[in-house]
Design a protein around this motif. Structure first.
Motif, PDB file in Angstrom:
ATOM      1  N   LEU A 109       0.852  -1.190   0.000  1.00  0.00           N
ATOM      2  CA  LEU A 109       0.000   0.000   0.000  1.00  0.00           C
ATOM      3  C   LEU A 109       0.885   1.237   0.000  1.00  0.00           C
ATOM      4  O   LEU A 109       1.781   1.370   0.824  1.00  0.00           O
ATOM      5  CB  LEU A 109      -0.903   0.000   1.244  1.00  0.00           C
ATOM      6  CG  LEU A 109      -1.958   1.096   1.338  1.00  0.00           C
ATOM      7  CD1 LEU A 109      -2.909   1.062   0.138  1.00  0.00           C
ATOM      8  CD2 LEU A 109      -2.756   0.947   2.634  1.00  0.00           C
ATOM      9  N   LYS A 111       1.899   5.202   0.249  1.00  0.00           N
ATOM     10  CA  LYS A 111       1.569   6.456   0.929  1.00  0.00           C
ATOM     11  C   LYS A 111       1.433   7.576  -0.099  1.00  0.00           C
ATOM     12  O   LYS A 111       2.168   7.588  -1.088  1.00  0.00           O
ATOM     13  CB  LYS A 111       2.669   6.837   1.924  1.00  0.00           C
ATOM     14  CG  LYS A 111       2.918   5.841   3.035  1.00  0.00           C
ATOM     15  CD  LYS A 111       4.103   6.296   3.887  1.00  0.00           C
ATOM     16  CE  LYS A 111       4.420   5.327   4.991  1.00  0.00           C
ATOM     17  NZ  LYS A 111       5.592   5.731   5.792  1.00  0.00           N
ATOM     18  N   PHE A 113      -2.231   7.131   1.950  1.00  0.00           N
ATOM     19  CA  PHE A 113      -3.241   6.093   1.797  1.00  0.00           C
ATOM     20  C   PHE A 113      -4.466   6.454   2.625  1.00  0.00           C
ATOM     21  O   PHE A 113      -4.394   7.248   3.576  1.00  0.00           O
ATOM     22  CB  PHE A 113      -2.691   4.739   2.263  1.00  0.00           C
ATOM     23  CG  PHE A 113      -2.244   4.756   3.695  1.00  0.00           C
ATOM     24  CD1 PHE A 113      -3.104   4.401   4.725  1.00  0.00           C
ATOM     25  CD2 PHE A 113      -0.945   5.141   4.029  1.00  0.00           C
ATOM     26  CE1 PHE A 113      -2.687   4.430   6.047  1.00  0.00           C
ATOM     27  CE2 PHE A 113      -0.524   5.167   5.344  1.00  0.00           C
ATOM     28  CZ  PHE A 113      -1.402   4.813   6.355  1.00  0.00           C
TER      29      PHE A 113
END
Length: 233
Positions: A109, A111, A113
Motif C-alpha cells: 500500500l 503512501k 493512503f
C-alpha cells in the motif's frame, strides 16, 4: 461492517517510524476491533515479531536500525515466520513493489493512503491467512492442536508444561528446519535471560515427554546452533 459481532480482535504489529502516521492508524483501527502494537525501528520490530503472535504485520520500508526489506527477508528466512505482511511505503515504482514481493510481502500500500483502504486490506489478509491456517501441526506420529494445546504421539496424550509447549510449537512450525538457541531463548524470556543454561533444562524436559517412551527420537540437537524436530536426521 467487516467483522461480525463477537468476532475475535485482529492483532497487528505496525512498524513505522513516523509517530503521526502511527497515531492516525491507532485512532482509526482501534475502533474496528484491532489490537495494535507499534515498533519504530527494524530491530525492535524483529524482537516483537519473534516473541509475540501477530495476525498481520504492517511494515514501512524506510526504518532506522534495519530497513523494511531486510526485516521482511529475515522474518521469512531466519525466523521462519509466515505472518501476513503488508508493506506501507512512499516507494511506488514497479521495481520497488517487485522487490517487496520477492522478499516475502503479501500486499503493498502506497503512501499517502486512506485508512479505510488499510482497514480493508488488513482484514482481507487476516481472513485469507486464517482460512489457510492449519490448527493441527504434525511431525511423524506427533501432533499438536494449536487451538486446544493438546499433544498426542501415536494416539497417546502427552502433557507438557506451558514453557515446553512454546518450544514444541515453534519447532513443529518450522520442521524440519533448525531453530537457533538465540531464537528459542528470545521466545521464552525476551531480554530477561535467566542465569545458567535454562534452555537446555527445558529442552531436556520436552525430550523426556516427547521421546522417552518411543523408539524413534524426534527432537535433535544441532551442535552449537540449536534444535530441530523431524522424523530422521
Amino acid at each position: 461492517m467487516l467483522q461480525p459481532p463477537g468476532a475475535l480482535p485482529i492483532r497487528v504489529l505496525v512498524v513505522e517510524d513516523n509517530r503521526d502516521i502511527c497515531d492516525n492508524i491507532a485512532a482509526y483501527l482501534e475502533k474496528h476491533n484491532f489490537i495494535l502494537d507499534f515498533a519504530y525501528d527494524g530491530i525492535s520490530a524483529m524482537h516483537l515479531a519473534v516473541t509475540h503472535a501477530f495476525d498481520v504485520i504492517v511494515l514501512d520500508l524506510t526504518l532506522p536500525g534495519m530497513d523494511g526489506l531486510h526485516f521482511c527477508q529475515k522474518l521469512r528466512t531466519e525466523a521462519k515466520l509466515q505472518t501476513p505482511l503488508l508493506m506501507l511505503t512512499a516507494r511506488d515504482t514497479l521495481d520497488d513493489k517487485i522487490k517487496g514481493f520477492e522478499v516475502g510481502a503479501d500486499d503493498y500500500l502506497v503512501k499517502p493512503f486512506a485508512l479505510q483502504e488499510l482497514h480493508v486490506r488488513l482484514h482481507a489478509l487476516f481472513k485469507r491467512s486464517n482460512g489457510k491456517a492449519e490448527n493441527v501441526l504434525t511431525v511423524g506420529d506427533l501432533t499438536l492442536n494449536k487451538s486446544t494445546l493438546q499433544v498426542h504421539r501415536s494416539g497417546q496424550r502427552i502433557d507438557i508444561t506451558p514453557t515446553c509447549m512454546k518450544l514444541l510449537q515453534r519447532l513443529m512450525e518450522v520442521s524440519p528446519s533448525v531453530v537457533t538457541r538465540d531464537t528459542l531463548e528470545t521466545l521464552l524470556w525476551a531480554d530477561e535471560q535467566p542465569d545458567g543454561d535454562a534452555l537446555r533444562s527445558h529442552m531436556y524436559k520436552l525430550r523426556q515427554a516427547i521421546d522417552r517412551s518411543f523408539e524413534q527420537p524426534l527432537i535433535h540437537t544441532v551442535h552449537r546452533i540449536g534444535y530441530r524436530i523431524a522424523e530422521d536426521m
